[in-house]
Motif scaffolding. Sequence first.
Motif, mmCIF file in Angstrom:
data_model
loop_
_atom_site.group_PDB
_atom_site.id
_atom_site.type_symbol
_atom_site.label_atom_id
_atom_site.label_comp_id
_atom_site.label_asym_id
_atom_site.label_seq_id
_atom_site.Cartn_x
_atom_site.Cartn_y
_atom_site.Cartn_z
ATOM 1 N N ALA A 11 -7.447 -74.591 -60.101
ATOM 2 C CA ALA A 11 -6.087 -74.469 -59.301
ATOM 3 C C ALA A 11 -4.957 -75.017 -60.013
ATOM 4 O O ALA A 11 -3.887 -74.451 -60.105
ATOM 5 C CB ALA A 11 -6.289 -75.479 -57.977
ATOM 6 N N TYR A 14 -3.889 -72.542 -63.010
ATOM 7 C CA TYR A 14 -3.279 -71.321 -62.425
ATOM 8 C C TYR A 14 -2.196 -71.584 -61.593
ATOM 9 O O TYR A 14 -1.509 -70.469 -60.783
ATOM 10 C CB TYR A 14 -4.298 -70.297 -61.874
ATOM 11 C CG TYR A 14 -5.296 -69.816 -63.122
ATOM 12 C CD1 TYR A 14 -4.868 -68.868 -64.036
ATOM 13 C CD2 TYR A 14 -6.477 -70.548 -63.238
ATOM 14 C CE1 TYR A 14 -5.494 -68.118 -64.832
ATOM 15 C CE2 TYR A 14 -7.301 -70.023 -64.294
ATOM 16 C CZ TYR A 14 -6.847 -68.936 -65.188
ATOM 17 O OH TYR A 14 -7.428 -68.530 -66.131
ATOM 18 N N GLY A 15 -1.856 -72.971 -61.206
ATOM 19 C CA GLY A 15 -0.473 -73.079 -60.357
ATOM 20 C C GLY A 15 -0.917 -72.595 -58.857
ATOM 21 O O GLY A 15 -0.131 -72.030 -58.160
ATOM 22 N N THR A 16 -2.164 -72.914 -58.285
ATOM 23 C CA THR A 16 -2.471 -72.623 -56.952
ATOM 24 C C THR A 16 -3.292 -73.932 -56.450
ATOM 25 O O THR A 16 -3.016 -75.031 -57.249
ATOM 26 C CB THR A 16 -3.360 -71.476 -56.897
ATOM 27 O OG1 THR A 16 -3.425 -71.158 -55.484
ATOM 28 C CG2 THR A 16 -4.638 -71.574 -57.502
ATOM 29 N N THR A 17 -3.518 -73.888 -55.221
ATOM 30 C CA THR A 17 -4.325 -75.124 -54.512
ATOM 31 C C THR A 17 -5.929 -74.739 -54.576
ATOM 32 O O THR A 17 -6.355 -73.553 -54.307
ATOM 33 C CB THR A 17 -4.003 -75.382 -53.359
ATOM 34 O OG1 THR A 17 -4.029 -74.157 -52.420
ATOM 35 C CG2 THR A 17 -2.317 -75.473 -53.243
ATOM 36 N N LYS A 20 -6.656 -72.818 -51.178
ATOM 37 C CA LYS A 20 -6.412 -71.384 -51.271
ATOM 38 C C LYS A 20 -7.489 -70.665 -52.168
ATOM 39 O O LYS A 20 -7.937 -69.466 -51.738
ATOM 40 C CB LYS A 20 -5.010 -70.919 -52.223
ATOM 41 C CG LYS A 20 -3.825 -71.232 -51.274
ATOM 42 C CD LYS A 20 -2.612 -70.901 -52.016
ATOM 43 C CE LYS A 20 -1.186 -71.216 -51.179
ATOM 44 N NZ LYS A 20 -0.202 -70.740 -51.806
ATOM 45 N N LEU A 21 -8.138 -71.203 -53.085
ATOM 46 C CA LEU A 21 -9.093 -70.688 -54.117
ATOM 47 C C LEU A 21 -10.376 -70.605 -53.032
ATOM 48 O O LEU A 21 -11.209 -69.689 -53.074
ATOM 49 C CB LEU A 21 -9.186 -71.627 -55.193
ATOM 50 C CG LEU A 21 -8.297 -71.470 -56.444
ATOM 51 C CD1 LEU A 21 -8.701 -72.469 -57.412
ATOM 52 C CD2 LEU A 21 -7.999 -69.970 -56.823
ATOM 53 N N ILE A 41 -8.683 -65.521 -58.453
ATOM 54 C CA ILE A 41 -7.587 -66.458 -58.676
ATOM 55 C C ILE A 41 -6.316 -65.857 -57.528
ATOM 56 O O ILE A 41 -6.020 -64.840 -57.651
ATOM 57 C CB ILE A 41 -6.994 -66.714 -59.908
ATOM 58 C CG1 ILE A 41 -8.188 -66.869 -61.091
ATOM 59 C CG2 ILE A 41 -5.674 -67.479 -59.991
ATOM 60 C CD1 ILE A 41 -8.963 -68.524 -60.679
ATOM 61 N N VAL A 42 -5.880 -66.830 -56.701
ATOM 62 C CA VAL A 42 -4.927 -66.610 -55.940
ATOM 63 C C VAL A 42 -3.706 -67.655 -55.953
ATOM 64 O O VAL A 42 -4.137 -68.761 -56.109
ATOM 65 C CB VAL A 42 -5.169 -66.320 -54.441
ATOM 66 C CG1 VAL A 42 -6.218 -65.256 -54.276
ATOM 67 C CG2 VAL A 42 -5.989 -67.604 -54.024
ATOM 68 N N LYS A 43 -2.475 -67.117 -55.677
ATOM 69 C CA LYS A 43 -1.279 -68.047 -55.947
ATOM 70 C C LYS A 43 -0.769 -68.119 -54.609
ATOM 71 O O LYS A 43 -0.726 -67.356 -53.686
ATOM 72 C CB LYS A 43 -0.186 -67.705 -56.713
ATOM 73 C CG LYS A 43 -1.036 -67.726 -58.356
ATOM 74 C CD LYS A 43 0.137 -67.699 -59.270
ATOM 75 C CE LYS A 43 -0.543 -67.741 -60.741
ATOM 76 N NZ LYS A 43 0.288 -67.652 -61.675
#
Length: 43
Positions: A11, A14-17, A20-21, A41-43
């Motif tokens: 996370a 890739y700048g996500t949480t 969310k992953l 991978i989702v942002k």
Amino acid sequence: MRAGDTLSDIAARYGTTVAKLAKANGISNPNLIKAGQTIKIVK
């Protein structure tokens, strides 16, 4: 996923949480992931 990777490492990379992953990949327990597992991978 490689041995030693955690969802929080990925996370951050890739700048996500983690939430969310986990949601995008149907992971109910983010502490139970496996090396070799493929994740979206989702942002």
